[in-house]
Design a protein around this motif. Structure first.
Motif, PDB file in Angstrom:
ATOM      1  N   MET A 337      29.294  37.744  30.125  1.00 16.99           N
ATOM      2  CA  MET A 337      29.942  37.226  28.925  1.00 16.99           C
ATOM      3  C   MET A 337      30.337  35.768  29.098  1.00 16.99           C
ATOM      4  N   PHE A 338      31.049  35.464  30.184  1.00 18.29           N
ATOM      5  CA  PHE A 338      31.516  34.094  30.381  1.00 18.29           C
ATOM      6  C   PHE A 338      30.349  33.119  30.556  1.00 18.29           C
ATOM      7  N   LEU A 339      29.304  33.543  31.253  1.00 22.78           N
ATOM      8  CA  LEU A 339      28.158  32.666  31.443  1.00 22.78           C
ATOM      9  C   LEU A 339      27.418  32.405  30.136  1.00 22.78           C
ATOM     10  N   SER A 340      27.256  33.435  29.306  1.00 20.80           N
ATOM     11  CA  SER A 340      26.569  33.229  28.033  1.00 20.80           C
ATOM     12  C   SER A 340      27.398  32.330  27.121  1.00 20.80           C
ATOM     13  N   MET A 341      28.714  32.538  27.109  1.00 24.91           N
ATOM     14  CA  MET A 341      29.568  31.695  26.279  1.00 24.91           C
ATOM     15  C   MET A 341      29.507  30.240  26.741  1.00 24.91           C
ATOM     16  N   ALA A 342      29.554  30.029  28.048  1.00 25.40           N
ATOM     17  CA  ALA A 342      29.502  28.663  28.569  1.00 25.40           C
ATOM     18  C   ALA A 342      28.169  27.994  28.237  1.00 25.40           C
ATOM     19  N   ALA A 343      27.074  28.709  28.455  1.00 25.75           N
ATOM     20  CA  ALA A 343      25.759  28.133  28.188  1.00 25.75           C
ATOM     21  C   ALA A 343      25.576  27.820  26.707  1.00 25.75           C
ATOM     22  N   HIS A 344      26.016  28.736  25.845  1.00 24.36           N
ATOM     23  CA  HIS A 344      25.847  28.528  24.401  1.00 24.36           C
ATOM     24  C   HIS A 344      26.691  27.364  23.899  1.00 24.36           C
TER      25      HIS A 344
END
Length: 360
Positions: A337-344
């Motif tokens: 979750m945190f990685l997808s939010m950061a990348a997006h």
């Protein structure tokens, strides 16, 4: 009876009867049972199933057959740190919910201990609505419903003097507060990058560090428009029902601040770049149209879209600090979750030229 509880087992039929009557329901609870729901990091929620006596509300459809109780959880050290968030959520339901043109669960009771380390909310059960899932994203129809709902909140308190009076618990960052936030974000960004360096692209690492450096001066661009903002308006904090009807929950990050922070944060985290990119003008337009519908004047659509670009720092701010300060256990799902939010959000910041806009 005490107005708040710390353990669902402390909830008796007599206690819940009194709470619901005080909230306007003509009901007598005869029996009840409960089950835990959700995976909250800053509290615990339970669904209570109610058996009511026939002579008091038994045939009245307005009397709830289920309610949700949200309460504090965890050791004293954690509760002390989370107390400002508890004040914010209880304060929202007590002070602002009835005036906000945003769909939220009905609140039967919002009570808190004097030190704000214990609280109890008795809320409408949104079932069969289901929470969004950050790791799965959402449909364009759901995104449209969510931004329109958000516009109702923002329009209700647009540059409103009520935000400055009678709500000492309500967060509102001034220039010095932004400077403190920038230091927090810089420290959290270093920890975030260190934790996920193998999974983060070099471009995202650079964007995260540059964003942390831009937050101290962010207020220069965001103090001109002010409203009540959710602060963490993302899919996990939204309940979607039939026909994409949406309710907003979890108000512990409430703040008086720049409205587009909520809008930018939601769209940049809910939609992957390849979906957000071709549709964001229409989605921001739907948000703006709803603002106008609710009475916001002298706010052109072009300025709204530029504000959307300015608000993009909210994504890394909440994602990074939320990740590093999370009180719950680290899991593979939370990492995704945190990685997808950061990348997006990093992709949106680059594509929209947010850092260049803020440096002008």
């Amino acid at each position: 009876m005490t107005a708040f509880v710390d353990d669902p087992a402390e909830v008796t039929p007599a206690w819940l009867t009194e709470v619901l009557r005080a909230g306007g329901a003509d009901v007598e609870v005869a029996r009840l049972r409960f089950e835990p729901i959700g995976t909250g990091q800053t509290g615990a929620s339970y669904r209570f199933h109610l058996d009511v006596r026939p002579e008091r509300g038994g045939a009245d459809a307005r009397v709830p057959r289920t309610v949700v109780l949200k309460m504090a959880a965890g050791p004293e050290k954690v509760r002390k740190r989370l107390a400002p968030g508890y004040r914010s959520e209880v304060g929202f339901y007590r002070t602002f919910a009835s005036s906000a043109a945003i769909r939220v669960p009905r609140c039967w009771s919002a009570e808190m201990s004097p030190d704000a380390r214990s609280f109890t909310l008795v809320l409408e059960d949104a079932h069969p609505a289901l929470p969004g899932r950050q790791t799965e994203g959402c449909t364009l129809a759901q995104a449209t419903a969510a931004v329109r709902n958000l516009a109702g909140l923002h329009a209700s308190f647009w540059n409103d003097e009520r935000l400055d009076h009678g709500s000492s618990w309500l967060r509102s960052l001034d220039a010095s507060g932004m400077a403190i936030m920038a230091k927090m974000l810089a420290k959290a960004t270093a920890a975030f990058v260190d934790r996920y360096r193998a999974e983060l692209s070099p471009e995202d690492v650079d964007t995260l560090h540059r964003t942390a450096g831009a937050v101290a001066d962010w207020g220069r661009h965001t103090f001109t428009r002010r409203t009540l903002i959710h602060g963490d308006y993302r899919l996990d904090n939204l309940m979607f029902g039939p026909e994409d009807d949406v309710l907003a929950v979890d108000w512990q990050t409430l703040e008086a601040g720049f409205p587009a922070r909520d809008l930018a944060y939601f769209l940049s985290t809910a939609l992957p770049p390849e979906i957000r990119r071709p549709h964001e003008e229409v989605l921001v337009g739907a948000y703006h149209e709803r603002l106008v519908h609710h009475g916001v004047a002298d706010y052109p659509a072009e300025l709204c879209f530029d504000d959307y670009r300015r608000g993009m720092l909210q994504g890394p701010l909440i994602t990074v600090i939320g990740c590093i300060s999370a009180s719950g256990p680290r899991t593979a799902d939370s990492d995704r979750m945190f990685l997808s939010m950061a990348a997006h959000t990093c992709a949106a910041i680059r594509e929209l030229g947010t850092l260049d806009l803020l440096s002008a």
